[in-house]
Scaffold this active site. Sequence first.
Site, short mmCIF file in Angstrom:
data_model
loop_
_atom_site.label_atom_id
_atom_site.label_comp_id
_atom_site.label_asym_id
_atom_site.label_seq_id
_atom_site.Cartn_x
_atom_site.Cartn_y
_atom_site.Cartn_z
N GLU A 77 3.89 10.03 5.29
CA GLU A 77 5.18 9.20 4.94
C GLU A 77 6.34 10.32 5.19
O GLU A 77 7.38 9.70 5.79
CB GLU A 77 5.37 8.82 3.52
N HIS B 240 1.01 2.15 -8.18
CA HIS B 240 1.25 1.30 -7.04
C HIS B 240 2.01 -0.18 -7.73
O HIS B 240 2.23 -1.24 -7.07
CB HIS B 240 -0.24 0.49 -6.38
C1 LIG Z 1 0.50 8.35 -0.14
C2 LIG Z 1 -0.19 7.10 0.26
N1 LIG Z 1 -0.09 6.31 1.44
C3 LIG Z 1 -0.71 5.36 1.99
C4 LIG Z 1 -1.63 4.89 1.03
C5 LIG Z 1 -2.44 3.55 1.31
N2 LIG Z 1 -3.57 3.75 1.46
C6 LIG Z 1 -4.64 3.71 0.73
S1 LIG Z 1 -6.25 4.11 1.39
C7 LIG Z 1 -5.74 4.58 2.58
C8 LIG Z 1 -6.43 4.87 3.82
C9 LIG Z 1 -7.08 6.27 3.41
O1 LIG Z 1 -8.01 6.64 4.30
P1 LIG Z 1 -9.05 7.73 4.00
O2 LIG Z 1 -8.58 8.93 3.52
O3 LIG Z 1 -9.82 8.07 5.55
O4 LIG Z 1 -9.99 7.33 3.01
P2 LIG Z 1 -10.98 6.29 2.95
O5 LIG Z 1 -10.24 4.83 2.63
O6 LIG Z 1 -11.45 6.04 4.48
O7 LIG Z 1 -12.05 6.35 1.92
C10 LIG Z 1 -4.11 4.33 2.87
C11 LIG Z 1 -3.45 4.37 3.96
C12 LIG Z 1 -1.65 5.39 -0.27
N3 LIG Z 1 -2.53 4.80 -1.17
N4 LIG Z 1 -1.06 6.44 -0.50
#
Ligand SMILES: Cc1ncc(C[n+]2csc(CCOP(=O)(O)OP(=O)(O)O)c2C)c(N)n1
Lengths: 325, 325, 319, 319
Positions: free
Chosen positions: A60, A129
């Site tokens: 972000e 959230h």
């Molecule tokens: C700071 C922030 N940005 C965006 C999100 C939304 N978000 C939640 S999970 C996710 C993807 C995370 O991907 P990864 O780290 O590969 O974990 P996975 O879900 O594959 O286990 C996102 C973008 C968030 N929770 N926090």
Amino acid sequence: MKEIRYIWGVKEAIYEEMEKDEQVVFIGEDVGSPGGSFGASKGLLETFGSERIIDTPISEAGIVGMAAGAAACGLRPIVEIMFMDFMTVCMDGIVNQIAKMRYMFGSRYSMPIVIRTPGGGGLNAGPQHSQCLEAWFAHVPGLKVVMPSTPYDVKGLLKSAIRDDNPVIVVENKSLHALKGEIPNDEYVVEIGKADIKKSGTDVTVVATSRMVHESLKASEKLSKQGIEIEVIDLRSISPWDKETVFNSVGKTHHLVIAHEAVKQCGIGAEISAVVAEEIMDELDAPIERVGAPFVPVPFNLEQVYLPDSENVVTAVEKTMERLF
Amino acid sequence: MKEIRYIWGVKEAIYEEMEKDEQVVFIGEDVGSPGGSFGASKGLLETFGSERIIDTPISEAGIVGMAAGAAACGLRPIVEIMFMDFMTVCMDGIVNQIAKMRYMFGSRYSMPIVIRTPGGGGLNAGPQHSQCLEAWFAHVPGLKVVMPSTPYDVKGLLKSAIRDDNPVIVVENKSLHALKGEIPNDEYVVEIGKADIKKSGTDVTVVATSRMVHESLKASEKLSKQGIEIEVIDLRSISPWDKETVFNSVGKTHHLVIAHEAVKQCGIGAEISAVVAEEIMDELDAPIERVGAPFVPVPFNLEQVYLPDSENVVTAVEKTMERLF
Amino acid sequence: MTKLSKKTMILFYTQMIRIRKMEEKLMEVFANGEIPGFIHVCIGQEATPVAVCSQLNDSDYMANTHRGHGHALAKGIKPDMFMAELFGRSNGPCRGRAGSMHLADMNLGILGANGIVGGGIPIANGAAFASMYKKTDQVTVCFFGEGATDEGTFHEALNIASVMKLPIIFVCENNGWAEFTPQSVHMTIKDVSKRAASYKIPAKTVSNDFFEIYDAAAAFVKRARQGKGPSLLEVQSSRWHGHFVGDAQKYRDKKEIDTAMKSDCIANFKKYLFEKKILNKKINQKILTDIDQEIDAAVEFARTSPLPEASELMEELWA
Amino acid sequence: MTKLSKKTMILFYTQMIRIRKMEEKLMEVFANGEIPGFIHVCIGQEATPVAVCSQLNDSDYMANTHRGHGHALAKGIKPDMFMAELFGRSNGPCRGRAGSMHLADMNLGILGANGIVGGGIPIANGAAFASMYKKTDQVTVCFFGEGATDEGTFHEALNIASVMKLPIIFVCENNGWAEFTPQSVHMTIKDVSKRAASYKIPAKTVSNDFFEIYDAAAAFVKRARQGKGPSLLEVQSSRWHGHFVGDAQKYRDKKEIDTAMKSDCIANFKKYLFEKKILNKKINQKILTDIDQEIDAAVEFARTSPLPEASELMEELWA
Ligand SMILES: Cc1ncc(C[n+]2csc(CCOP(=O)(O)OP(=O)(O)O)c2C)c(N)n1
Ligand SMILES: Cc1ncc(C[n+]2csc(CCOP(=O)(O)OP(=O)(O)O)c2C)c(N)n1
Ligand SMILES: [Mg+2]
Ligand SMILES: [Mg+2]
């Protein structure tokens, strides 16, 4: 007129402005082919391509900073921050850079940036959230902050925000995304800084933001049955906010309730309350009442208890009516 | 009694609490052998060693997060964020993690963390090194926020903050760092949440924070000559803040001025003004006046014009005295 | 090594001298109390801004840091305008609102120095993105110190630049110090350029030698201009003076400073020019004298420039 | 390959099965509307939490993510307590205030799942720092996804861990997806473990094979326990289901999912156990049946656990 959902209002605004102005680009996480976590950009990639609909890493601060530089160099970026709570990871970009760049560099250029973000509860998404942090941004000179509550307003205000040469934070409310409402078929905009009287009344002015506008309208129905006619003012913009409309209404009702979903302490309600008490205290026949969330994080399980609703508005209105000098 | 500078009060508090409690550690940038950018940890490395005085990379989010984990596991970290403006790069750690961890994890453990940071202008350091952002933190449930204005208060409040089992944001003011004042030779603490009447008076209550306490005292001298005796309340803690002391004073003077260095919109002054108007409106003989900075970034060159000072307090007091019902 | 004309080399020498003498003058007028706030000088580091910015056109973009005087001058700001801004005068490019730490001039592509360590790196990406979007051949250079590479923004920005293949050159001036803290205290690697591998970005570490920097920068700028994406150039630079003017560097070993001063990028360049007979005493003297005059004139310009009216404070927050 | 007793291997198998069946049950009760909010299941990724957490003592610390059910169960949370928390009941370890996305239990060293991508990484450092400070031999494990490694906090935390030589093992479960975005869209490298070089941290990439993960984790945990500092383990894992329960994965190629499902970490482990005669049909059936019962009981426990009183909302914000 046509009926659309709030989130479609968001999309239509982006779509129309991107069609009109090549400098407008849309940047965010999962905004490309997935169409955004809440669907705000569904289909936009197909129309505008990956040069203008930019899917980014989960970064972000990197995104917001990029928007700052792009705006300084002539583009008009719209940034989606998926949840308002995530604004915490990019505050420097917003507050120290975007908000200040025009002024500190001598007011020689403009910073046309929109940051769209959904705040508030309603999804039982828990403490990280569900927050309402709009007052932070209203505390920062150089940012405009709007909080549309209806499909009509979100489309019109977002369009104004995109056309504005200044940074505008557009705060949606997740629980409103599915809300349906009528909008004109023809193009329109809603001016930033203008409140809207969503229901007129004579007894108590209720100044509300975002979801609390609807709760206030609900409250209004209950109160009508008791013979109390409240005037529901949808503030729509919280920085700058529409003193004139609020003052006119208070001048008529002499009673004021302010309702938002954020916690009361240092919320936008405090500012409105303070300004009214400072500038038109004589108009008040009773102390101002504020409705806001309890002073705790938003718990995963007790969200329903936590969230301020029409009952709280009713109680506040009744309280302010108790006393008539 | 002995006379010390404000910044030494900071250091003495840290020194004494670190001596008393092995769990206290001090974390920040350049805090080790350099002794901190403002000298708050001068000599501490020699006494406590690099295990307890921790010099970090320029990684505020990393530092604050580390403090969160360390506190959850039994330590009592004190973090120095060099300028309050840099809080913007670590808001997630403070707001989403530290402030919420106790509550969201079931109130089963404590989060004894102190984040010390100097805010405000006075060094001509420009728009990104001069901000007063304390209202943001007062808007977050789970954080306490104090703003000591004297060597005595900073030492006593910082000691209380270090002993507190909750996160406390300690906002210093750079322009106060060199200020001299008397403190007892013996140990003492100042309770969080208690205001201090720095000068009593009968005509107007002036509630002030941090540097504006001194400006209010200066204003008081001028006003005395005009026969106006203001009561200067140093709020000291802004979350929680001492309603009782403020209400008692307003109950006596029936006039209220609130003075802080932050911009007015959504500042802590809005909250105090709102609460007073809501809860004890009948006590007011005149509208409340707020003193705060103009709604622009802090310019490098016009800082002196920008900063609110005793003149603004005088004007506000005079304005609130104009009208007597 | 790139072949440079004599004229060009004299120009680069002059630019480096200008930066150094400007910094020396600034230390003097700052000590006089004529400049408010605090300033960070780049004495010892002059080769980098000149070698890198000489690859750029006026329309290219540049983002820099608190230690940004050299970059701004090398990117083409006029000494008088520069000085007026540092003096906080209304006729400075930022109307005196920015001062040393935030100086910007979009007419010259100067995106702004930054008071936030790491704050400018994502912004530079934005400029690079804008020119890519507009399909110009502009490139963006982003300067920062080794300390800044510990901030999350460095990481996020380099990753984004890599993914988007932005026309940007990240330039890390590794002077070994972040305020009062040596590099070894805040990172376990020596060559910051290693960090580029996390993003598959080509990178290079060079010494504080003008020609080394020049050649590496030329290659990276060319690469960016051809649409081949970002790169990271690290210069093993050195900071002679304190973090800010007034910092007595008590925390620092005298010997380390002496060593740094002995391998002076300007002296080395000058020696080369003398050896190659490109420069002689007479020309050199003229250059020094001209620059002294230019700087004195800039200071005089700043001193006599109008102080801002109080009313300017509230002007034009909004576009 | 490490030699494991038959009993131990059966235990690991049981733990993996427990996680999978728990996730399957959760998808069911979530679809019923019995669990508020949203949940992220880790089906396909069960080997990592079990292989890694089996190296840990109860007193060791673990920080994890939104996709955190497997980690919490592997770190020792009892299914009934786990389920009660996800149901938002007052008798959950966090009194139901945390739910799936923030579940923590400090009695078991579970520092907390995190709703902020990258948010938990610096916090894990803090736990590691605390144990180093207290001179215990505790270690901390920090789980996150490959998407999280694009956040600035990843970078800052790994650098700090390196500089402070913290007893921490960073475990990146690279399942190739961050929400609806494949890895190639958000980074240009394939092996996230490459990022460790920026901090001179030893790193390794392993497949989704239990034993590979186990051996690598064992070595890194040993290293940390001996005070030799941090390390980064990347597991090439795979996410079978949507980002959250309810996500139909329309953005994803069916074939990719099929391939992932074919190299199932549990099936492969089971096959090995059958081949080595450590497991047979009878024992296997008993394990499945027992776990079904255990999970049913946990759901029943959660269902019949007390819902929070409204008055709990305002309880104990302050210590
Ligand atoms: C700071 C922030 N940005 C965006 C999100 C939304 N978000 C939640 S999970 C996710 C993807 C995370 O991907 P990864 O780290 O590969 O974990 P996975 O879900 O594959 O286990 C996102 C973008 C968030 N929770 N926090
Ligand atoms: C976010 C943030 N943290 C800390 C500071 C204080 N600070 C200013 S300069 C500096 C050191 C920067 O070191 P480096 O990046 O190596 O640049 P150099 O000063 O050596 O040119 C620090 C810590 C800041 N301005 N911003
Ligand atoms: Mg440096
Ligand atoms: Mg992933």
